[in-house]
Design a protein around this motif. Structure first.
Motif, PDB file in Angstrom:
ATOM      1  N   VAL A 325      63.707  99.859  -3.734  1.00  0.00           N
ATOM      2  CA  VAL A 325      62.858 100.433  -2.695  1.00  0.00           C
ATOM      3  C   VAL A 325      62.776  99.511  -1.489  1.00  0.00           C
ATOM      4  O   VAL A 325      62.776  99.962  -0.343  1.00  0.00           O
ATOM      5  CB  VAL A 325      61.453 100.710  -3.270  1.00  0.00           C
ATOM      6  CG1 VAL A 325      60.561 101.310  -2.204  1.00  0.00           C
ATOM      7  CG2 VAL A 325      61.550 101.646  -4.449  1.00  0.00           C
ATOM      8  N   GLY A 326      62.724  98.205  -1.740  1.00  0.00           N
ATOM      9  CA  GLY A 326      62.724  97.262  -0.630  1.00  0.00           C
ATOM     10  C   GLY A 326      63.985  97.379   0.211  1.00  0.00           C
ATOM     11  O   GLY A 326      63.934  97.339   1.453  1.00  0.00           O
ATOM     12  N   GLY A 327      65.125  97.561  -0.453  1.00  0.00           N
ATOM     13  CA  GLY A 327      66.373  97.760   0.270  1.00  0.00           C
ATOM     14  C   GLY A 327      66.350  99.027   1.100  1.00  0.00           C
ATOM     15  O   GLY A 327      66.811  99.045   2.256  1.00  0.00           O
ATOM     16  N   MET A 328      65.806 100.122   0.552  1.00  0.00           N
ATOM     17  CA  MET A 328      65.692 101.372   1.297  1.00  0.00           C
ATOM     18  C   MET A 328      64.807 101.206   2.522  1.00  0.00           C
ATOM     19  O   MET A 328      65.135 101.675   3.620  1.00  0.00           O
ATOM     20  CB  MET A 328      65.117 102.465   0.390  1.00  0.00           C
ATOM     21  CG  MET A 328      66.049 102.951  -0.688  1.00  0.00           C
ATOM     22  SD  MET A 328      65.230 104.116  -1.813  1.00  0.00           S
ATOM     23  CE  MET A 328      64.678 105.376  -0.668  1.00  0.00           C
ATOM     24  N   LEU A 329      63.672 100.528   2.340  1.00  0.00           N
ATOM     25  CA  LEU A 329      62.718 100.342   3.432  1.00  0.00           C
ATOM     26  C   LEU A 329      63.346  99.539   4.568  1.00  0.00           C
ATOM     27  O   LEU A 329      63.277  99.929   5.744  1.00  0.00           O
ATOM     28  CB  LEU A 329      61.476  99.629   2.906  1.00  0.00           C
ATOM     29  CG  LEU A 329      60.417  99.223   3.936  1.00  0.00           C
ATOM     30  CD1 LEU A 329      59.865 100.453   4.640  1.00  0.00           C
ATOM     31  CD2 LEU A 329      59.282  98.460   3.267  1.00  0.00           C
ATOM     32  N   VAL A 330      63.984  98.428   4.229  1.00  0.00           N
ATOM     33  CA  VAL A 330      64.580  97.557   5.254  1.00  0.00           C
ATOM     34  C   VAL A 330      65.705  98.274   5.991  1.00  0.00           C
ATOM     35  O   VAL A 330      65.751  98.301   7.229  1.00  0.00           O
ATOM     36  CB  VAL A 330      65.103  96.259   4.604  1.00  0.00           C
ATOM     37  CG1 VAL A 330      65.922  95.458   5.614  1.00  0.00           C
ATOM     38  CG2 VAL A 330      63.940  95.416   4.089  1.00  0.00           C
ATOM     39  N   SER A 331      66.624  98.875   5.257  1.00  0.00           N
ATOM     40  CA  SER A 331      67.809  99.467   5.896  1.00  0.00           C
ATOM     41  C   SER A 331      67.467 100.707   6.703  1.00  0.00           C
ATOM     42  O   SER A 331      68.005 100.912   7.799  1.00  0.00           O
ATOM     43  CB  SER A 331      68.863  99.803   4.844  1.00  0.00           C
ATOM     44  OG  SER A 331      68.398 100.801   3.962  1.00  0.00           O
ATOM     45  N   SER A 332      66.582 101.570   6.205  1.00  0.00           N
ATOM     46  CA  SER A 332      66.237 102.791   6.954  1.00  0.00           C
ATOM     47  C   SER A 332      65.500 102.446   8.242  1.00  0.00           C
ATOM     48  O   SER A 332      65.734 103.063   9.290  1.00  0.00           O
ATOM     49  CB  SER A 332      65.388 103.723   6.082  1.00  0.00           C
ATOM     50  OG  SER A 332      64.154 103.129   5.748  1.00  0.00           O
ATOM     51  N   THR A 333      64.615 101.450   8.183  1.00  0.00           N
ATOM     52  CA  THR A 333      63.861 101.072   9.378  1.00  0.00           C
ATOM     53  C   THR A 333      64.760 100.414  10.417  1.00  0.00           C
ATOM     54  O   THR A 333      64.761 100.802  11.597  1.00  0.00           O
ATOM     55  CB  THR A 333      62.718 100.111   9.000  1.00  0.00           C
ATOM     56  OG1 THR A 333      61.871 100.743   8.025  1.00  0.00           O
ATOM     57  CG2 THR A 333      61.893  99.756  10.225  1.00  0.00           C
ATOM     58  N   ILE A 334      65.544  99.433   9.997  1.00  0.00           N
ATOM     59  CA  ILE A 334      66.386  98.697  10.950  1.00  0.00           C
ATOM     60  C   ILE A 334      67.484  99.607  11.521  1.00  0.00           C
ATOM     61  O   ILE A 334      67.735  99.612  12.729  1.00  0.00           O
ATOM     62  CB  ILE A 334      67.004  97.462  10.273  1.00  0.00           C
ATOM     63  CG1 ILE A 334      65.901  96.457   9.925  1.00  0.00           C
ATOM     64  CG2 ILE A 334      68.038  96.813  11.183  1.00  0.00           C
ATOM     65  CD1 ILE A 334      66.401  95.222   9.201  1.00  0.00           C
ATOM     66  N   SER A 335      68.140 100.390  10.661  1.00  0.00           N
ATOM     67  CA  SER A 335      69.201 101.272  11.167  1.00  0.00           C
ATOM     68  C   SER A 335      68.638 102.318  12.114  1.00  0.00           C
ATOM     69  O   SER A 335      69.271 102.665  13.121  1.00  0.00           O
ATOM     70  CB  SER A 335      69.933 101.947  10.006  1.00  0.00           C
ATOM     71  OG  SER A 335      69.079 102.822   9.292  1.00  0.00           O
ATOM     72  N   GLY A 336      67.416 102.817  11.842  1.00  0.00           N
ATOM     73  CA  GLY A 336      66.787 103.781  12.740  1.00  0.00           C
ATOM     74  C   GLY A 336      66.528 103.202  14.115  1.00  0.00           C
ATOM     75  O   GLY A 336      66.779 103.838  15.146  1.00  0.00           O
ATOM     76  N   ILE A 337      66.035 101.959  14.151  1.00  0.00           N
ATOM     77  CA  ILE A 337      65.763 101.295  15.437  1.00  0.00           C
ATOM     78  C   ILE A 337      67.064 101.067  16.203  1.00  0.00           C
ATOM     79  O   ILE A 337      67.152 101.329  17.416  1.00  0.00           O
ATOM     80  CB  ILE A 337      65.044  99.956  15.191  1.00  0.00           C
ATOM     81  CG1 ILE A 337      63.630 100.210  14.631  1.00  0.00           C
ATOM     82  CG2 ILE A 337      64.957  99.144  16.491  1.00  0.00           C
ATOM     83  CD1 ILE A 337      62.920  98.949  14.190  1.00  0.00           C
ATOM     84  N   LEU A 338      68.102 100.603  15.515  1.00  0.00           N
ATOM     85  CA  LEU A 338      69.378 100.322  16.174  1.00  0.00           C
ATOM     86  C   LEU A 338      70.049 101.604  16.671  1.00  0.00           C
ATOM     87  O   LEU A 338      70.675 101.614  17.741  1.00  0.00           O
ATOM     88  CB  LEU A 338      70.307  99.580  15.214  1.00  0.00           C
ATOM     89  CG  LEU A 338      69.860  98.163  14.822  1.00  0.00           C
ATOM     90  CD1 LEU A 338      70.807  97.564  13.786  1.00  0.00           C
ATOM     91  CD2 LEU A 338      69.794  97.259  16.059  1.00  0.00           C
TER      92      LEU A 338
END
Length: 548
Positions: A325-338
């Motif tokens: 879940v931590g991996g999902m949270l980090v990647s979805s947030t950062i990729s969305g911003i980028l």
């Protein structure tokens, strides 16, 4: 007079919303999504306890999950089509009510079959929530800006995925509450979501003549259900090559062919086949099926592995899934911003799909002695891949199709992802059940339990796990641990299909208009004439009774 009205009209009615208004509208939708994901994660972690308490079998364990996925799968395109015809806000609220009723009834179940039946109702509401939140976001927010807000959706999924197993574990481990509260716990959140949606979500309603494709929905449901029942029962209740197989497969194929023919002739098809003329939509659907098979089909059995094989409590099993879940949270947030900043999305979609394959490949080495640290690393890699893949597949399709098809296209992606998940749960559940049975029979060879095991089926291991002698319990635990790696291996092979599909998706620059703005831009003169005629008919209908 008309100029004044237009000037005073809320911006959301004009297809433009401020950042604050979008956040306010998202509050209710995110809470609704939280309830939906919470229901899945709470139950999946509590299922080993639920099934052993109700004396269910491995097949029933699979169907408690598959029933909800199946109901949400077949209802998703129907909700999506309704969203193109009716009020999205009203439909969201209706989906929440259906979900609440299903949850309350599921909490009252006293048999595995009863629980499965009520989970179907729960799934109908879940299908609406999954489709309509994405559709409402597309109507409010442009594709270019959606990455910025998709981070909120990813965070909501992550919080629910972390909180669900923990809450479910605590409820199961608390004697004065018990597993039934796993179904009740989401009801207060759903009620609050209803109130928030009423106060904050304001989207224009398209009023036009409605034609619902009920015949297509019936054929679709019959075809998908028949295939899933066949996959679940074949090999245990009847042979893979048998008269029953012929009836199930033949009938399902005929129903699906009838569905395709119906869709070509329906005035308002549930799944408009014209969507698949666009390469991006077709490839995104293929990738979604593969991701659904791999993700849902394998993660459902992770809690079973941790509790049955490794002996962890439901609460501890929930904590052990935090890395994913931590991996999902980090990647979805950062990729969305980028994505919002640079307007490029394919690189994240491709990287994510490759990580999904890698994560499942690493998890295929799982057995009953795998160190938990290694398991956490593998789950984190998988979570990063899923976080970059799921939402961006929807974004790619929404950015490509016409505004009038946003609802149908968004729900089509969600539909095929859920369909893949349903197939994955059924097929991988059958594989796990069969392999566990083989391992148990091999382990019991030459013992007094061998005769009893040889007469059993895929249910061996779960139904009598709590009452089994210590030696047999130990064998069951080892068998489940060693068999789980096989379903992750199959998942990794299926996920390769998603990588190939993503490679051939053509990247298109993200649009800067919201769905409602695009809808106004894409309106034809004929649409305007139809709207004026509808308005005149409404005025005549109001005046006629007064004159009478």
């Amino acid at each position: 007079m008309s100029t004044t009205v237009a000037a005073e009209a809320p911006v959301e009615q004009q297809g433009r919303m401020t950042h604050r208004q979008i956040l306010e509208a998202l509050s209710g939708m995110m809470l609704a999504m939280f309830v939906a994901f919470l229901s899945s994660t709470v139950v999946s972690n509590a299922l080993p306890t639920i099934i052993t308490d109700l004396h269910g079998t491995q097949s029933q364990y699979t169907w408690v999950v598959a029933a909800t996925l199946l109901a949400s799968t077949v209802s998703t395109p129907i909700w999506g089509k309704f969203a193109d015809l009716f009020s999205k806000k009203l439909l969201l609220q209706l989906a929440i009510v259906v979900f609440i009723v299903g949850s309350m009834l599921a909490g009252q179940a006293h048999s595995p079959n009863g629980l499965i039946m009520f989970r179907v109702l729960q799934g109908l509401g879940l299908g609406g929530l999954q489709a309509l939140v994405q559709i409402a976001m597309a109507a409010m927010i442009s594709p270019r800006e959606r990455g910025r807000y998709s981070g909120f959706l990813g965070s909501t999924m992550a919080v629910a995925t972390v909180g669900g197993p923990l809450i479910g574990g605590l409820l199961v481990d608390t004697s004065w509450l018990g597993w039934r509260w796993c179904f009740y716990v989401g009801v207060p959140f759903a009620a609050i979501a209803l109130v928030l949606l009423q106060r904050t979500l304001h989207l224009p309603v398209t009023k036009r003549k409605v034609s619902i494709d009920y015949l297509g929905a019936s054929f679709l449901t019959a075809g998908v259900t028949g295939l899933l029942i066949w996959v679940t029962l074949a090999g245990s209740s009847f042979g893979w090559v048998s008269a029953e197989t012929l009836w199930f497969v033949g009938g399902s194929v005929l129903a699906l062919i009838a569905f395709v023919i119906t869709e070509t002739r329906a005035a308002e098809p549930i799944v408009p086949l014209r969507l698949f003329r666009e390469r991006t939509t077709t490839l995104a659907v293929i990738a979604s099926v593969a991701v659904g098979v791999a993700m849902f089909g394998s993660s459902v059995f992770l809690g079973q592995y941790l509790q049955i094989s490794r002996g962890y409590s439901p609460t501890a099993a929930g904590l052990l899934t935090v890395p994913m879940v931590g991996g999902m949270l980090v990647s979805s947030t950062i990729s969305g911003i980028l994505i919002s900043r640079y307007g490029r999305w394919k690189r994240y979609l491709l990287s994510g799909s490759i990580l999904v394959v890698g994560g499942f490949a690493l998890l295929s080495a799982l057995d009953h002695r795998t160190p938990m640290v290694l398991l956490g690393v593998f789950l984190f890699i998988l979570g990063v891949g899923i976080g970059m893949t799921m939402q961006n597949l929807v974004l790619a399709v929404q950015n490509t199709v016409a505004a009038a098809d946003l609802g149908a296209a968004s729900s089509a992606v969600a539909f095929f992802r859920s369909l893949g998940g349903t197939i994955g749960v059924s097929v991988l559940g059958a594989v796990l059940s069969s392999h566990v049975t083989e391992l148990i029979r091999e382990g019991l060879a030459g013992t007094p339990y061998a005769a009893a095991a040889s007469s059993g089926s895929g249910s061996v291991g779960l139904a009598d796990f709590n009452e089994a002698p210590p030696a047999l319990r130990a064998l069951i635990q080892v068998s489940y641990g060693d068999a789980t790696g096989r379903i992750f291996l199959i998942s990794s092979l299926v996920a390769v299909v998603a990588v190939v599909a993503v490679v051939f998706i053509r990247e298109v620059a993200l649009r800067t208009q919201s769905g409602e703005q695009r809808l106004q831009t894409e309106r034809t003169p004929a649409d305007d004439v139809d709207a004026e005629l509808a308005a005149l008919e409404a005025e005549v209908a109001e005046v006629a009774p007064t004159r009478a």
